[in-house]
Scaffold this active site. Structure first.
Site, PDB file in Angstrom:
ATOM      1  N   ALA A   1       0.827  -1.208   0.000  1.00  0.00           N
ATOM      2  CA  ALA A   1       0.000   0.000   0.000  1.00  0.00           C
ATOM      3  C   ALA A   1       0.860   1.256   0.000  1.00  0.00           C
ATOM      4  CB  ALA A   1      -0.926  -0.002   1.216  1.00  0.00           C
ATOM      5  N   GLU A   2       1.980   1.206   0.690  1.00  0.00           N
ATOM      6  CA  GLU A   2       2.859   2.365   0.801  1.00  0.00           C
ATOM      7  C   GLU A   2       3.596   2.665  -0.507  1.00  0.00           C
ATOM      8  OE1 GLU A   2       3.532   4.617   3.065  1.00  0.00           O
ATOM      9  OE2 GLU A   2       2.354   3.880   4.750  1.00  0.00           O
ATOM     10  N   SER A   3       4.117   1.623  -1.150  1.00  0.00           N
ATOM     11  CA  SER A   3       5.053   1.868  -2.250  1.00  0.00           C
ATOM     12  C   SER A   3       4.890   0.963  -3.459  1.00  0.00           C
ATOM     13  CB  SER A   3       6.486   1.688  -1.729  1.00  0.00           C
ATOM     14  OG  SER A   3       6.719   0.314  -1.413  1.00  0.00           O
TER      15      SER A   3
END
Length: 229
Positions: A25-27
């Site tokens: 989700a972050e990257s």
């Protein structure tokens, strides 16, 4: 490519393997991902938080971009957040918004239930959607057979060699007949084309089979670079 190794690190640290989807989700598992707020790497660490959890950030390296070192740091940070809030939903929300923000929300609305906090206005929509996004990614990630034509990469595997400081990595790559871009891909924390000057020795990662190749051709070689500081 990175999920098997990242999941193993999380499990060894006693965390749920599904937290790899927080990194997704972050990257999107991109080592070089950078946000407008200057968060960097697979786990999108801000400089202060990265250094707090042991990641080195200087002229030569940015360990936030290293999938292994940053996962160890993220596991330690998430363990701290879980111990602080007692639930993985709140720990993930705090990873996104900061522990102070989540702590204030709990005190404001007198509940430690993320789904109840989510119904109120204090948390930003990004944080409200963050935990459901991770869960959705986990559902998709566990049901990949339902999707056609997904290209899978081989899991990350490598060997390491010890190099002195200030070694020209273009020369190293040429000597072992490896594309420099491939060498960079195995060592994403490196910000320069040389090994750092501020270390006694640097562990350089190589694809499987290249450690023996280096030993055969270059173990006694010196690839000293003209250093820029």
């Amino acid at each position: 490519r990175y999920a098997p190794l990242l999941g193993k690190i999380l499990e060894e640290k006693g965390l749920p393997r599904d937290l790899i989807f927080l990194a997704m989700a972050e990257s999107g598992f991109q080592n070089n991902a950078k946000s407008w707020a200057k968060a960097v790497g697979t786990w999108q660490f801000m400089p202060y938080t990265g250094k707090k959890f042991g990641l080195k950030i200087d002229w030569y390296v940015d360990e936030r971009r290293d999938p292994i070192k940053s996962t160890i740091a993220a596991a330690n940070y998430l363990s701290m957040l879980y111990n602080m809030f007692g639930s993985w939903e709140l720990a993930a929300a705090a990873y996104n918004a900061g522990e102070g923000k989540i702590g204030r929300a709990i005190r404001m609305y007198k509940t430690e239930n993320f789904w109840k906090l989510r119904k109120n206005r204090y948390l930003k929509s990004e944080t409200k959607e963050y935990v459901p996004k991770i869960m959705a990614l986990a559902i998709i990630g566990k049901n990949l057979k339902s999707f056609d034509d997904i290209p899978f990469h081989d899991p990350l595997d490598f060997e390491e060699i010890d190099l002195p400081p200030n070694q020209d990595l273009y020369q190293v790559a040429e000597a072992i007949e490896l594309d420099f871009e491939e060498l960079q891909r195995y060592n994403p924390e490196l910000r320069r084309w040389q090994t750092p000057l501020n270390v006694d020795s640097y562990k350089l990662r190589l694809p499987i089979g290249y450690k023996q190749k280096f030993a055969a051709c270059c173990a006694e070689s010196n690839f000293e670079a003209v250093a820029f500081q």
